[in-house]
Design an enzyme around this catalytic site. Structure first.
Site, PDB file in Angstrom:
ATOM      1  N   GLY A 223       0.480  -1.209   0.465  1.00  0.00           N
ATOM      2  CA  GLY A 223       0.246   0.095   0.129  1.00  0.00           C
ATOM      3  C   GLY A 223       0.577   1.310   0.057  1.00  0.00           C
ATOM      4  O   GLY A 223      -0.142   2.322   0.450  1.00  0.00           O
ATOM      5  N   ARG A 269       3.240  -2.095  -5.389  1.00  0.00           N
ATOM      6  CA  ARG A 269       3.418  -0.751  -6.184  1.00  0.00           C
ATOM      7  C   ARG A 269       4.455   0.143  -5.882  1.00  0.00           C
ATOM      8  O   ARG A 269       4.687   0.553  -6.969  1.00  0.00           O
ATOM      9  CB  ARG A 269       2.125   0.531  -5.966  1.00  0.00           C
ATOM     10  N   CYS A 338     -12.782  -3.592 -29.216  1.00  0.00           N
ATOM     11  CA  CYS A 338     -13.738  -3.518 -29.500  1.00  0.00           C
ATOM     12  C   CYS A 338     -15.029  -2.861 -28.419  1.00  0.00           C
ATOM     13  O   CYS A 338     -15.777  -4.148 -27.444  1.00  0.00           O
ATOM     14  CB  CYS A 338     -14.432  -4.713 -30.240  1.00  0.00           C
ATOM     15  N   TYR A 374       1.040  -3.507 -11.760  1.00  0.00           N
ATOM     16  CA  TYR A 374      -0.183  -3.584 -12.100  1.00  0.00           C
ATOM     17  C   TYR A 374      -0.675  -3.692 -13.744  1.00  0.00           C
ATOM     18  O   TYR A 374      -1.490  -3.293 -14.025  1.00  0.00           O
ATOM     19  CB  TYR A 374      -1.456  -3.078 -11.903  1.00  0.00           C
TER      20      TYR A 374
END
Ligand SMILES: Cc1ncc(COP(=O)(O)O)c(C=O)c1O
Length: 419
Positions: A223, A269, A338, A374
């Site tokens: 975090g 992260r 699409c 990510y």
């Protein structure tokens, strides 16, 4: 926008390896690892970017890993990490999840991998499989936090962790099956709010009381945030303060149980996000009424964060020729899928917004910044698009660390059966 890699490398790499292409800067990863080393143990949450070369780099830098699936255990082993626990050392791999599937249970057994339990049922399942391994408990303290409701991992609406009122039950259950719970873990969402963090630390101290003298490690989870917006880049998290808050909690726990406790952190992260760029090419520029669209050859099958969370990524343009990019315009940046949600410039809730970018031409490179976490690891084959290639840059050299998926690889498990 600033680049940590020379601009000409992007152009060369796009020519040599094609686009879309991920490029990670090794030095950035090394710097981030160094910063987090104030903690006793840095455990990389490999879900952020699980390329084998990234994992092998982490290992060389003295970082251990977590694994949230059988596949991540396999990746960790392949990158050189070992199962089991060496006395006095942090386990190199810890399986952290809320369930076991059959593959994960088998690998945990085979490689003696310690488990961070996220549901009491997992203890029963370990025992039923004849496994006696070291356990830690991932505790849901009853509240959460995060940059999006999709990454909030605490509270009564979260599926994660063992509810804080059930710790003693889990201890008894483990003991009944000859196992000890020797660690506590709290990962309750991504974000940095020190007031909130102090609350988490208090909860850890409460949880530690329920465990008593068997406690050997506490984990602060992940975090640790980064700033995605250029204008906020100066506001880096105060790592020393972050550590000190946890260290105080650790000392309080040590005082109450009378022996030392190791303090882990489990960032994903923070270690890799800023190292990564997603390099795409503008393939069409079109007007829809007053809106200008830059359509690129990367989509949410590559980088899903904007579509999934409404996340912001810095965007820059590199001209495919020697043009100076002096003019700018407000544009919408979208991908090739699409699927109308395939837009990189959107906010939470799917609201499409414009971004002021240099006036570009078809063929220019469009770079999505801070895409190392990510990004590739959340890619998919939707629309039968292939996984992009990944490359690592270090000191003037760029090396491919994952080939672009071939069409054959994409189709290799499909069968044509005539019913
Ligand atoms: C158990 C656990 N630890 C660590 C992390 C890493 O989080 P971050 O990438 O925000 O540091 C996650 C992310 O979902 C997680 O679930």
């Amino acid at each position: 926008m600033n680049y940590s890699i020379p601009k000409d490398i992007f152009v060369k790499a796009a020519k040599e390896y094609g686009t879309p292409l991920w490029i990670y800067n090794r030095e950035t990863i090394e710097e981030r690892v160094k910063e987090t080393k104030v903690f006793d143990v840095v455990r990389y949450a490999q879900k952020a970017c699980s390329n084998l070369s990234v994992l092998a780099l982490m290992k060389r830098l003295g970082v251990v890993v977590d694994a949230v699936s059988a596949g991540e255990i396999v990746r960790a082993l392949k990158a050189g990490y070992k199962g089991g626990i060496e006395k006095g050392k942090a386990p190199e791999i810890v399986y952290t999840a809320d369930i076991f599937d059959a593959d994960a249970l088998e690998l945990v057994k085979q490689h003696k991998i310690p488990v961070n339990i996220g549901s009491p049922d997992m203890i029963e399942q370990l025992a039923a499989a004849g496994i006696r391994t070291d356990l830690t408990l991932r505790v849901n303290p009853g509240f959460g936090h995060g940059h999006s409701s999709k990454v909030n991992t605490g509270g009564d609406l979260s599926k994660h962790g063992v509810w804080h009122e059930q710790i003693k039950e889990c201890v008894k259950l483990a003991q009944k099956h000859g196992m000890w719970i020797s660690g506590l873990h709290m990962h309750i969402g991504s974000g940095s709010d020190f007031e909130h963090l102090a609350k988490v630390c208090d909860s850890m101290c409460d949880a530690a009381r329920a465990l008593g003298s068997h406690l050997k490690t506490i984990s602060a989870g992940g975090g640790l945030p980064i700033s995605y917006k250029e204008e906020e880049k100066g506001n880096r998290i105060d790592m020393q303060l972050y550590f000190e808050l946890w260290d105080k909690a650790r000392k309080r726990i040590e005082q109450s149980i009378g022996h030392s406790v190791s303090l882990e952190v489990e960032p994903g992260r923070y270690l890799v996000a800023e190292s990564g760029y997603l390099v795409s090419e503008i393939r069409a520029i079109k007007k829809q009424a007053d809106n200008t669209f830059y359509l690129v050859n990367a989509g949410f099958t590559d980088l899903v964060r904007p579509s999934f969370y409404g996340s912001y990524h810095g965007i820059s343009i590199i001209a495919c020729d020697d043009r100076e990019l002096n003019e700018s315009e407000n544009v919408i940046v979208a991908g090739p899928l699409c699927e109308s949600g395939d837009v990189f410039t959107q906010e939470e809730g799917g609201f499409v917004v414009t971004r002021n970018l240099p006036k570009a031409q078809v063929g220019d490179l469009l770079i999505l910044h801070d895409a190392g976490a990510y990004g590739a690891s959340m890619s998919s084959n939707y629309n039968s698009r292939r996984y992009a290639a990944e490359a690592m840059y270090s000191k003037g050299e760029l090396k491919l660390i994952r080939e672009r998926q071939s069409f054959e690889q994409m189709l290799q498990n499909d069968k044509v059966i005539d019913f």
